[in-house]
Motif scaffolding. Structure first.
Motif, mmCIF file in Angstrom:
data_model
loop_
_atom_site.group_PDB
_atom_site.id
_atom_site.type_symbol
_atom_site.label_atom_id
_atom_site.label_comp_id
_atom_site.label_asym_id
_atom_site.label_seq_id
_atom_site.Cartn_x
_atom_site.Cartn_y
_atom_site.Cartn_z
ATOM 1 N N ALA A 78 0.927 -1.303 0.091
ATOM 2 C CA ALA A 78 0.004 -0.041 0.087
ATOM 3 C C ALA A 78 0.730 1.262 0.030
ATOM 4 O O ALA A 78 0.718 2.144 -0.673
ATOM 5 C CB ALA A 78 -0.894 0.063 1.096
ATOM 6 N N LEU A 79 1.999 1.195 0.804
ATOM 7 C CA LEU A 79 2.949 2.310 0.827
ATOM 8 C C LEU A 79 3.431 2.619 -0.325
ATOM 9 O O LEU A 79 3.526 3.762 -1.117
ATOM 10 C CB LEU A 79 3.832 2.277 1.910
ATOM 11 C CG LEU A 79 4.905 3.227 1.920
ATOM 12 C CD1 LEU A 79 4.235 4.655 2.410
ATOM 13 C CD2 LEU A 79 6.004 2.656 2.955
ATOM 14 N N TYR A 82 1.007 3.710 -2.974
ATOM 15 C CA TYR A 82 0.454 5.308 -2.443
ATOM 16 C C TYR A 82 1.263 6.408 -3.111
ATOM 17 O O TYR A 82 1.070 7.175 -3.473
ATOM 18 C CB TYR A 82 0.591 5.226 -0.988
ATOM 19 C CG TYR A 82 0.181 6.732 -0.423
ATOM 20 C CD1 TYR A 82 -1.071 7.029 -0.336
ATOM 21 C CD2 TYR A 82 1.099 7.464 0.280
ATOM 22 C CE1 TYR A 82 -1.472 8.582 0.132
ATOM 23 C CE2 TYR A 82 0.975 8.536 0.849
ATOM 24 C CZ TYR A 82 -0.605 8.945 0.819
ATOM 25 O OH TYR A 82 -0.849 10.306 1.612
ATOM 26 N N LYS A 83 2.776 5.985 -2.837
ATOM 27 C CA LYS A 83 3.718 7.022 -3.494
ATOM 28 C C LYS A 83 3.900 6.908 -4.924
ATOM 29 O O LYS A 83 4.165 7.815 -5.810
ATOM 30 C CB LYS A 83 4.938 6.617 -2.783
ATOM 31 C CG LYS A 83 5.002 6.957 -1.258
ATOM 32 C CD LYS A 83 4.755 8.253 -0.989
ATOM 33 C CE LYS A 83 5.667 9.428 -1.298
ATOM 34 N NZ LYS A 83 5.432 10.820 -0.797
ATOM 35 N N ASP A 86 1.209 8.514 -7.439
ATOM 36 C CA ASP A 86 1.324 9.776 -7.295
ATOM 37 C C ASP A 86 2.415 10.633 -7.886
ATOM 38 O O ASP A 86 2.754 11.527 -8.802
ATOM 39 C CB ASP A 86 1.302 10.332 -5.675
ATOM 40 C CG ASP A 86 1.318 11.862 -5.595
ATOM 41 O OD1 ASP A 86 0.755 12.437 -6.298
ATOM 42 O OD2 ASP A 86 2.342 12.391 -4.811
ATOM 43 N N ARG A 106 2.633 12.931 1.225
ATOM 44 C CA ARG A 106 1.396 13.078 0.019
ATOM 45 C C ARG A 106 1.767 11.847 -0.755
ATOM 46 O O ARG A 106 2.758 11.122 -0.823
ATOM 47 C CB ARG A 106 1.880 14.265 -0.997
ATOM 48 C CG ARG A 106 3.253 14.188 -1.660
ATOM 49 C CD ARG A 106 3.561 15.391 -2.783
ATOM 50 N NE ARG A 106 2.548 14.967 -3.849
ATOM 51 C CZ ARG A 106 2.511 15.890 -4.830
ATOM 52 N NH1 ARG A 106 3.353 17.124 -4.915
ATOM 53 N NH2 ARG A 106 1.425 15.658 -5.758
ATOM 54 N N GLY A 107 0.386 11.355 -1.299
ATOM 55 C CA GLY A 107 0.325 10.170 -2.065
ATOM 56 C C GLY A 107 -0.903 10.082 -2.703
ATOM 57 O O GLY A 107 -1.875 11.076 -2.799
ATOM 58 N N ASN A 108 -1.183 8.846 -3.317
ATOM 59 C CA ASN A 108 -2.561 8.480 -4.044
ATOM 60 C C ASN A 108 -3.132 7.455 -3.190
ATOM 61 O O ASN A 108 -2.595 6.401 -3.268
ATOM 62 C CB ASN A 108 -2.243 8.564 -5.308
ATOM 63 C CG ASN A 108 -3.533 8.285 -6.292
ATOM 64 O OD1 ASN A 108 -4.259 7.439 -6.137
ATOM 65 N ND2 ASN A 108 -3.978 9.513 -7.133
ATOM 66 N N PHE A 109 -4.249 7.538 -2.604
ATOM 67 C CA PHE A 109 -5.066 6.530 -2.172
ATOM 68 C C PHE A 109 -5.505 5.338 -2.926
ATOM 69 O O PHE A 109 -5.507 4.374 -2.635
ATOM 70 C CB PHE A 109 -6.333 7.054 -1.153
ATOM 71 C CG PHE A 109 -5.720 7.848 0.048
ATOM 72 C CD1 PHE A 109 -5.423 7.239 1.060
ATOM 73 C CD2 PHE A 109 -5.892 9.261 -0.013
ATOM 74 C CE1 PHE A 109 -4.995 8.087 2.320
ATOM 75 C CE2 PHE A 109 -5.293 9.792 1.121
ATOM 76 C CZ PHE A 109 -5.121 9.304 2.334
ATOM 77 N N ALA A 112 -2.647 3.263 -3.351
ATOM 78 C CA ALA A 112 -2.386 2.447 -2.012
ATOM 79 C C ALA A 112 -3.319 1.148 -2.184
ATOM 80 O O ALA A 112 -2.901 -0.032 -1.956
ATOM 81 C CB ALA A 112 -2.902 3.246 -0.892
#
Length: 386
Positions: A78-79, A82-83, A86, A106-109, A112
């Motif tokens: 997920a991490l 997430y990055k 993005d 910051r990131g994109n769910f 993730a």
């Protein structure tokens, strides 16, 4: 200077390829690869000579994936997702401030969710394969050099942590002004801090796996100075602030055929944006030092690679365990003590003298290396007489 690999490639081939790779980080990566090669080669040589024996390990075949493994891998996936998503969607922002972008929250769910889903898929596949068999334990012999992947990872993590801790201890005023930024920044690394902490961590791991500590440090000795030299290439090419004191003296006659920057340099377009603005320059890295300084990283590259060549040449002749590392300590201590005389660094006031952290540690290391060399040499003489 080349703050990023894109800048370097642009100068070499005339094409700007937007890559989020810092020059200093690139050469740091190469330094770890160099250390991996040199240490692994030495461990294999010692294995062939019967100085190191394979390690007996017990492994479990067809082991089911545990709930803990699922949780850890799903969180990690997920991490990454997430990055990563993005980064894909905002690549230009990544290029503008790579370090700040990666270390930010910051990131994109959606990324993730996708990352966790991919991790779950592969874990489930692995678990289904294991489910079809009965778990069984098996003993195998593992040559020490096959542990180099784990050793390198431990050395990298512990080394970076130690380098950062020692740098902050040496610059407490900077740390007090911005504690979080100082801890998360990739700049400001103290070599000796990394060496000391990494050495303790690696020796603890190899000791638990039955690898003789004297043979381990001997195998690592040439690798350490090789890695240091490669890392200093990154310092020189990026202009990371590890330069010398102001040098306004004319270039000596014996250096007449060499480029001027090998004697004194203003480090234009340095990665730390230190100095005065460069007229007509646009972009993030448009500064150069107001006065030329000694290019100490370049000198350290020459000295370190020369020491590596010497250690590599004599390694097969040294039969006494621990002696190679003792010799390395002496050369390392001399090299660093000499370069500190013309290098910018934080100084401590002791009596009527000003001394740097590196001068103190390099002196201690030289003394330890000299004493251990004499002790081991005498031990060998006594053994031959007996």
């Amino acid at each position: 200077m080349y703050p990023t690999i894109s800048d370097l490639l642009n100068d070499l081939i005339g094409i700007y390829i937007p890559l989020p790779i810092q020059t200093f980080g690139f050469f740091m990566g190469l330094s770890f690869l160099g250390a991996y090669w040199a240490t692994s080669s030495e461990l294999q040589r010692k294995e062939k000579n019967g100085l190191l024996k394979p390690i007996l390990k017990t492994i479990t075949l067809h082991k089911r994936v545990s709930t803990q493994d699922y949780i850890i891998q799903l969180l990690f996936g997920a991490l990454i997702g997430y990055k990563l998503l993005d980064i894909v969607l905002n690549y230009s922002e990544l290029l503008n401030d790579t370090q700040g972008f990666i270390l930010s929250g910051r990131g994109n769910f959606l990324g993730a969710i996708l990352g966790a889903g991919v991790s779950y898929y592969f874990l489930k596949q692995e678990d289904n394969k294991a489910k079809a068999h009965t778990p069984e334990q098996k003993q195998i012999l593992v040559p020490p050099h096959q542990l180099m992947g784990n050793i390198l990872l431990i050395a990298a993590v512990a080394g970076l942590l130690g380098a950062k801790i020692f740098h902050n201890l040496e610059n407490l005023d900077e740390f007090a002004q911005d504690p979080i930024g100082s801890l998360l920044s990739f700049s400001g690394l103290t070599f000796y801090g990394g060496l000391i902490v990494a050495a303790f961590a690696v020796l603890r791991y190899t000791g638990k796996n039955g690898i003789n500590w004297k043979h381990m440090i001997d195998a690592a000795a040439p690798a350490l100075i090789l890695a240091y030299g490669i890392g200093r290439i990154g310092c020189q090419m990026s202009g990371d602030g590890d330069w010398g004191i102001v040098n306004l003296a004319p270039k000596p006659e014996w250096m007449a055929v060499l480029p001027d920057w090998m004697w004194s340099f203003t480090y234009p377009h340095n990665v730390v944006s230190e100095g005065v603005p460069i007229l007509g320059c646009e972009g993030r890295h448009c500064f150069e030092l107001p006065q030329p300084v000694y290019p100490t990283p370049f000198y350290e590259v020459l000295m370190s690679l020369s020491i590596f060549g010497m250690l590599w040449a004599i390694r097969k002749r040294i039969q006494t365990p621990g002696l190679m590392f003792s010799i390395y300590l002496m050369f390392n201590g001399v090299e660093r003590f000499l370069i500190e005389q013309i290098r910018v660094n934080t100084t401590y006031h002791i009596g009527t003298h000003f001394i740097t952290q590196a001068e103190i540690i390099s002196t201690v290391l030289f003394i330890i290396g000299a004493i251990s060399t004499l002790y081991l040499s005498k031990q060998k003489q006594h053994a031959q007489m007996d």
